[in-house]
Design a protein around this motif. Structure first.
Motif: not given
Length: 199
Positions: A56, A60, A65
């Motif tokens: 990531l 997010p 997430i």
């Protein structure tokens, strides 16, 4: 928080640690994981998207997430602390329009670790105590994932609602459009125009 939050976050849930050793060593953990690991949080929430990423970059941007940074530290007074930062987007149901509502979570909390429950403050929080670390009982097998889940649960409003529901926005726009049009002629005005033309 000393960690750079712009770095790539690999997918891994917070582990179980020795809380006091974690703080003494000044350790830092960071990662991201699927919200579907948090059963207590998901109770009563609408279905959340499934996260399939392995790395990531940045906060997010979509629901599903949870990103975290957990830092252990010792204070100048020799107290053990955990600094927990969480970022997520949760899907809730608006209680006004019953449509989907995205709740952005960007939460940072400082916890002071204590050895026993008797060390927790039982008295009501004084006004001067706001901003002070919250006390929690640490242990050699401290579940950091449970701590992250507790923080997310605290961020979910009891009655989630849009500031302005999407349907309300549409109706308002429609009303403004109608108001911008010329006033329709009354039947009597139309009849009067017909009489004038016939003369």
């Amino acid at each position: 928080m000393s960690e750079d939050l712009s770095a790539a976050f690999r997918f891994s849930a917070p582990p179980i640690v020795d809380a006091f050793d974690f703080a003494r060593r000044g350790q830092v953990l960071k990662g991201a994981f699927s919200v579907h690991r948090l059963d207590r949080l998901l109770e009563g929430l609408p279905e959340q998207p499934v996260a399939e990423l392995t790395v990531l970059e940045g906060p997010p941007a979509v629901p599903g997430i949870v990103r975290y940074v957990i830092e252990g530290r010792r204070t100048k007074d020799d107290l053990s602390e955990l600094v927990v930062e969480i970022q997520a987007n949760l899907v809730l149901e608006c209680q006004r329009c019953l449509g989907a509502l995205i709740l952005p979570v960007n939460r940072q909390t400082v916890f002071q670790l204590v050895r026993r429950e008797s060390d927790l403050d039982d008295e009501e929080i004084e006004e001067d105590d706001f901003g002070q670390p919250e006390k929690i009982v640490g242990s050699p097998k401290f579940n950091l994932c449970d701590l992250v889940e507790d923080e997310l649960i605290l961020d979910v409003p009891y009655v989630p609602r849009h500031d302005v529901c999407p349907e309300t926005v549409d109706l308002d726009a429609q009303a403004e459009e109608e108001a911008g049009r010329d006033e329709p002629l009354s039947p009597f005005a139309v009849l009067s125009q017909l009489k004038t033309k016939g003369q």
